[in-house]
Design a protein around this motif. Structure first.
Motif, PDB file in Angstrom:
ATOM      1  N   PRO A 107       0.836  -1.211   0.000  1.00 48.12           N
ATOM      2  CA  PRO A 107       0.000   0.000   0.000  1.00 48.12           C
ATOM      3  C   PRO A 107       0.866   1.255   0.000  1.00 48.12           C
ATOM      4  CG  PRO A 107      -0.702  -1.565   1.699  1.00 48.12           C
ATOM      5  CD  PRO A 107       0.618  -2.047   1.197  1.00 48.12           C
ATOM      6  N   ARG A 108       0.318   2.312  -0.531  1.00 45.69           N
ATOM      7  CA  ARG A 108       0.998   3.603  -0.536  1.00 45.69           C
ATOM      8  C   ARG A 108       0.026   4.697  -0.109  1.00 45.69           C
ATOM      9  NH1 ARG A 108       4.805   1.121  -0.204  1.00 45.69           N
ATOM     10  NH2 ARG A 108       6.686   1.049  -1.524  1.00 45.69           N
ATOM     11  N   ARG A 109       0.554   5.649   0.635  1.00 43.96           N
ATOM     12  CA  ARG A 109      -0.256   6.784   1.106  1.00 43.96           C
ATOM     13  C   ARG A 109       0.403   8.082   0.674  1.00 43.96           C
ATOM     14  NH1 ARG A 109      -0.053   3.077   5.233  1.00 43.96           N
ATOM     15  NH2 ARG A 109      -2.069   2.244   5.960  1.00 43.96           N
ATOM     16  N   ASP A 110      -0.430   9.106   0.503  1.00 46.76           N
ATOM     17  CA  ASP A 110       0.102  10.387   0.052  1.00 46.76           C
ATOM     18  C   ASP A 110      -0.873  11.498   0.429  1.00 46.76           C
ATOM     19  OD1 ASP A 110       1.835  12.147  -1.095  1.00 46.76           O
ATOM     20  OD2 ASP A 110       1.237  11.758  -3.166  1.00 46.76           O
ATOM     21  N   ARG A 111      -0.366  12.731   0.435  1.00 48.70           N
ATOM     22  CA  ARG A 111      -1.200  13.929   0.553  1.00 48.70           C
ATOM     23  C   ARG A 111      -1.290  14.561  -0.822  1.00 48.70           C
ATOM     24  NH1 ARG A 111      -2.808  12.775   4.979  1.00 48.70           N
ATOM     25  NH2 ARG A 111      -2.966  14.081   6.846  1.00 48.70           N
ATOM     26  N   HIS A 112      -2.487  14.956  -1.208  1.00 45.12           N
ATOM     27  CA  HIS A 112      -2.690  15.520  -2.535  1.00 45.12           C
ATOM     28  C   HIS A 112      -3.471  16.816  -2.405  1.00 45.12           C
ATOM     29  CE1 HIS A 112      -3.233  15.547  -6.896  1.00 45.12           C
ATOM     30  NE2 HIS A 112      -4.478  15.899  -6.674  1.00 45.12           N
ATOM     31  N   VAL A 113      -2.972  17.870  -3.023  1.00 44.72           N
ATOM     32  CA  VAL A 113      -3.656  19.172  -3.033  1.00 44.72           C
ATOM     33  C   VAL A 113      -4.201  19.391  -4.430  1.00 44.72           C
ATOM     34  CG1 VAL A 113      -3.446  21.651  -2.683  1.00 44.72           C
ATOM     35  CG2 VAL A 113      -2.111  20.065  -1.272  1.00 44.72           C
ATOM     36  N   SER A 114      -5.480  19.679  -4.525  1.00 44.13           N
ATOM     37  CA  SER A 114      -6.105  19.849  -5.837  1.00 44.13           C
ATOM     38  C   SER A 114      -6.866  21.160  -5.880  1.00 44.13           C
ATOM     39  CB  SER A 114      -7.060  18.688  -6.122  1.00 44.13           C
ATOM     40  OG  SER A 114      -8.135  18.708  -5.199  1.00 44.13           O
TER      41      SER A 114
END
Length: 363
Positions: A107-114
């Protein structure tokens, strides 16, 4: 056994779960209605967390719940089999994150700003692989939780803390300047007094005020407003006391042996005033006029916890009949009161020669 669940798209672009004939088998005596996969489907469909399933290296869309479908620009319909990137204007998640899951199988986790119609949004994205019995990745489950409010709250908290920090720095700076101004005024007033003994009293008051001002100066410099590195502070205080020409050290010094320890500010100011009083007393009374003498200030950590502060000289010693609890000078009254304020124990003993004041400070 779980059914194979996929999403199909109706004429309105809404994906519905359908299952093959291998439906969930309820346990013996169980409730068929409660074990129906439609219940699980409804839970996922109405979850506020955007959820989608993609399969293949080109990330073809298999499933998207209501929250995920709402992310499409203009709420355009998402069709099963579409490549995720291209129909998803927000680029959530990036292809690099999905490729990393395929590469590592983890699994991979991330923060994303859109950017969105209502402004920028912050997403906590997780991509988790689904594997078959041979360990091959058959699909990837994507979840995206909108954490904008949480991030904004965190930023507001950081901004508030930064503002508080700036205010405390300014407060300590102004307190130091105000105390220095008071000390200067008292010094000027003392210079106009013809009586030498009264001038010394003015000077003693100025020294006490300067001791407190120095604590505020150290707090301002360090940016730590609740604690002070007491060993370093004692060395600075000793240098200030030795520098005063009125102390009459006769060439002697104020020596400091101090462990590094951090003490609360509400302990440091009383202890600093105690050191100021006892060092000045030693310089004024321990040695005959014109005689060179040293004063030792020692601060050590105790093995059982707490600290021991010692102020010692090798002068003439205490006068006959001296009783610590009955000393009636302003300085000794202050020493007793300030020691009690920090719940410390004050003792005095001969230093062979000289005098040694010992203050045991609880942890």
């Amino acid at each position: 056994m779980f059914a194979t669940a996929v999403r199909t798209v109706d004429d309105d672009g809404v994906m519905d779960i359908v299952t093959d004939e291998n439906r969930i088998v309820p346990p013996a005596g169980g409730d068929q209605e409660k074990s129906d996969p439609a219940i699980f489907a409804d839970i996922v469909e109405w979850s506020p967390v955007a959820t989608a399933v993609v399969e293949g290296e080109d990330h073809r869309l298999v499933f998207a719940n209501r929250a995920y479908r709402a992310l499409a620009p203009g709420h355009q319909p998402l069709h099963r089999g579409n490549a995720l990137v291209g129909v998803h204007g927000l680029g959530l998640p990036g292809t690099g994150l999905l490729a990393e899951v395929h590469r590592t199988g983890a699994p991979r986790r991330d923060r994303h700003v859109s950017g969105a119609r209502d402004g920028f949004r912050v997403w906590a994205v997780e991509c988790r692989p689904i594997k078959d019995g041979d360990g091959r990745i058959t699909a990837i489950v994507i979840t995206a939780a909108d954490v904008t409010a949480k991030e904004e709250g965190h930023k507001a908290l950081l901004d508030a803390l930064a503002e508080k920090d700036a205010l405390l720095r300014e407060l300590n700076h102004r307190a130091k300047n105000s105390l220095q101004l008071v000390s200067s005024l008292l010094t000027l007033q003392g210079m106009t007094v013809p009586d030498a003994d009264l001038r010394r009293k003015f000077q003693d008051a100025c020294t006490r005020i300067a001791t407190i001002a120095q604590v505020h100066h150290r707090l301002y410099q360090s940016g730590q407003y609740h604690y002070v590195a007491f060993g370093s502070y004692l060395r600075d205080l000793a240098a200030e006391l030795a520098h005063g020409q009125s102390l009459g050290l006769g060439g002697g010094t104020v020596c400091v042996e101090a462990d590094e320890a951090t003490l609360p500010t509400d302990q440091v100011i009383p202890l600093a005033l105690v050191v100021n009083e006892l060092v000045n007393n030693a310089v004024k009374h321990a040695y005959a006029p014109g005689t060179q003498g040293d004063v030792l200030v020692r601060f050590k950590s105790l093995a059982g916890g707490g600290y021991r502060l010692t102020i010692a000289d090798d002068g003439r010693g205490l006068p006959d009949g001296f009783q610590l609890g009955r000393g009636d000078t302003l300085g000794m009254k202050m020493v007793r009161a300030l020691t009690a304020q920090v719940k410390a124990r004050l003792t005095v003993a001969p230093n062979a020669p000289g005098t040694r004041f010992v203050i045991d400070i609880p942890a």
